[in-house]
Design a protein around this motif. Structure first.
Motif, mmCIF file in Angstrom:
data_model
loop_
_atom_site.group_PDB
_atom_site.id
_atom_site.type_symbol
_atom_site.label_atom_id
_atom_site.label_comp_id
_atom_site.label_asym_id
_atom_site.label_seq_id
_atom_site.Cartn_x
_atom_site.Cartn_y
_atom_site.Cartn_z
ATOM 1 N N ALA A 149 -13.826 -2.544 -2.842
ATOM 2 C CA ALA A 149 -13.686 -1.105 -2.615
ATOM 3 C C ALA A 149 -14.526 -0.308 -3.595
ATOM 4 O O ALA A 149 -15.191 0.652 -3.225
ATOM 5 C CB ALA A 149 -12.223 -0.692 -2.734
ATOM 6 N N ILE A 171 -10.439 4.012 3.069
ATOM 7 C CA ILE A 171 -9.318 3.446 2.310
ATOM 8 C C ILE A 171 -8.857 4.359 1.179
ATOM 9 O O ILE A 171 -7.964 4.001 0.424
ATOM 10 C CB ILE A 171 -9.699 2.063 1.722
ATOM 11 N N VAL A 201 -7.876 3.764 -4.456
ATOM 12 C CA VAL A 201 -7.721 3.137 -3.148
ATOM 13 C C VAL A 201 -6.239 3.101 -2.807
ATOM 14 O O VAL A 201 -5.440 2.537 -3.556
ATOM 15 C CB VAL A 201 -8.298 1.701 -3.163
ATOM 16 N N GLU A 232 -10.266 -5.694 4.339
ATOM 17 C CA GLU A 232 -11.107 -4.621 4.882
ATOM 18 C C GLU A 232 -12.481 -5.197 5.231
ATOM 19 O O GLU A 232 -12.816 -6.316 4.856
ATOM 20 C CB GLU A 232 -11.235 -3.484 3.861
ATOM 21 N N THR A 235 -10.511 -5.473 -1.909
ATOM 22 C CA THR A 235 -9.742 -5.176 -0.693
ATOM 23 C C THR A 235 -10.059 -6.267 0.328
ATOM 24 O O THR A 235 -10.909 -6.084 1.207
ATOM 25 C CB THR A 235 -10.111 -3.777 -0.153
ATOM 26 N N ALA A 244 -5.860 0.848 1.893
ATOM 27 C CA ALA A 244 -6.274 -0.515 2.220
ATOM 28 C C ALA A 244 -5.033 -1.336 2.570
ATOM 29 O O ALA A 244 -3.940 -1.092 2.063
ATOM 30 C CB ALA A 244 -7.000 -1.153 1.044
ATOM 31 N N SER A 249 -4.418 -4.294 1.705
ATOM 32 C CA SER A 249 -4.012 -4.916 0.443
ATOM 33 C C SER A 249 -5.117 -4.690 -0.581
ATOM 34 O O SER A 249 -6.238 -4.343 -0.231
ATOM 35 C CB SER A 249 -3.753 -6.414 0.629
ATOM 36 N N ASN A 250 -4.783 -4.879 -1.851
ATOM 37 C CA ASN A 250 -5.778 -4.712 -2.909
ATOM 38 C C ASN A 250 -5.364 -5.510 -4.134
ATOM 39 O O ASN A 250 -4.196 -5.852 -4.295
ATOM 40 C CB ASN A 250 -5.955 -3.233 -3.267
ATOM 41 N N ARG A 278 0.854 -1.188 0.000
ATOM 42 C CA ARG A 278 0.000 0.000 0.000
ATOM 43 C C ARG A 278 0.889 1.236 0.000
ATOM 44 O O ARG A 278 2.039 1.191 0.435
ATOM 45 C CB ARG A 278 -0.960 0.006 1.166
#
Length: 189
Positions: free
Chosen positions: A105, A63, A72, A100, A97, A75, A77-78, A35
């Motif tokens: 997201a 996020i 985003v 989350e 995401t 977050a 992770s994504n 991120r």
């Protein structure tokens, strides 16, 4: 880059080359565990009011590091997702995401001209008449359809009786006696 976003760029028409105006969409995603909490400017970032890419979901998780709906950066992770339904003419672009409270997201759907289903395949050619058929695979790939092939199976005439198998003719070679001495070859050298 270690953030996620959905972008759109409209390419100009080139009538002299027979090209019409087209929109190109992109889902950019980070490494799953990366991120970058920075407000990066992108003039191609998709707007939530875009008339062609309809926003159908926006997470309320904190996020985002800008006011942009499809950016985003905070977050844990994504990753990006693309889903296409060719028959319905629908394309979904998502920023996922997974760590989350809301695992999606943002999500947009784009409609396009549906692809017609392929024409039905031609039926297989009929087997030659009078011969039985059996099914076999022409390859080890089980996804391929079996094909019919003529066999050499005999058929019986229902009005005649079956003929018995003939008895094999006896051979006139002497039996070998394992205790006897070998006989010399009569041909001269």
């Amino acid at each position: 880059q270690h953030w996620a976003e959905i972008s759109k760029k409209t390419l100009s028409a080139k009538p002299s080359e027979g090209l019409t105006s087209q929109s190109v969409y992109e889902v950019t995603a980070s490494g799953i565990n990366q991120r970058w909490d920075e407000a990066v400017t992108n003039t191609n970032r998709l707007s939530s009011t875009d008339p062609d890419a309809v926003t159908v979901h926006v997470s309320s998780d904190p996020i985002r590091c800008t006011a942009a709906t499809h950016h985003v950066c905070r977050a844990t992770s994504n990753y990006g997702q693309v889903e296409v339904d060719f028959a319905a003419g629908s394309l979904w672009l998502r920023i996922a995401t997974p760590h989350e409270s809301d695992p999606i997201a943002s999500e947009v759907v784009i409609q396009f001209e549906p692809t017609p289903p392929p024409p039905p395949s031609e039926p297989p050619a009929p087997a030659p008449t009078g011969l039985p058929t059996r099914l076999h695979r022409t390859t080890s790939n089980p996804a391929l359809k079996p094909t019919a092939e003529p066999t050499q199976e005999p058929t019986l005439n229902p009005t005649s009786e079956p003929t018995p198998n003939p008895t094999p003719e006896p051979t006139h070679e002497p039996a070998l006696d394992p205790t006897s001495e070998p006989t010399p070859d009569p041909t001269p050298e």
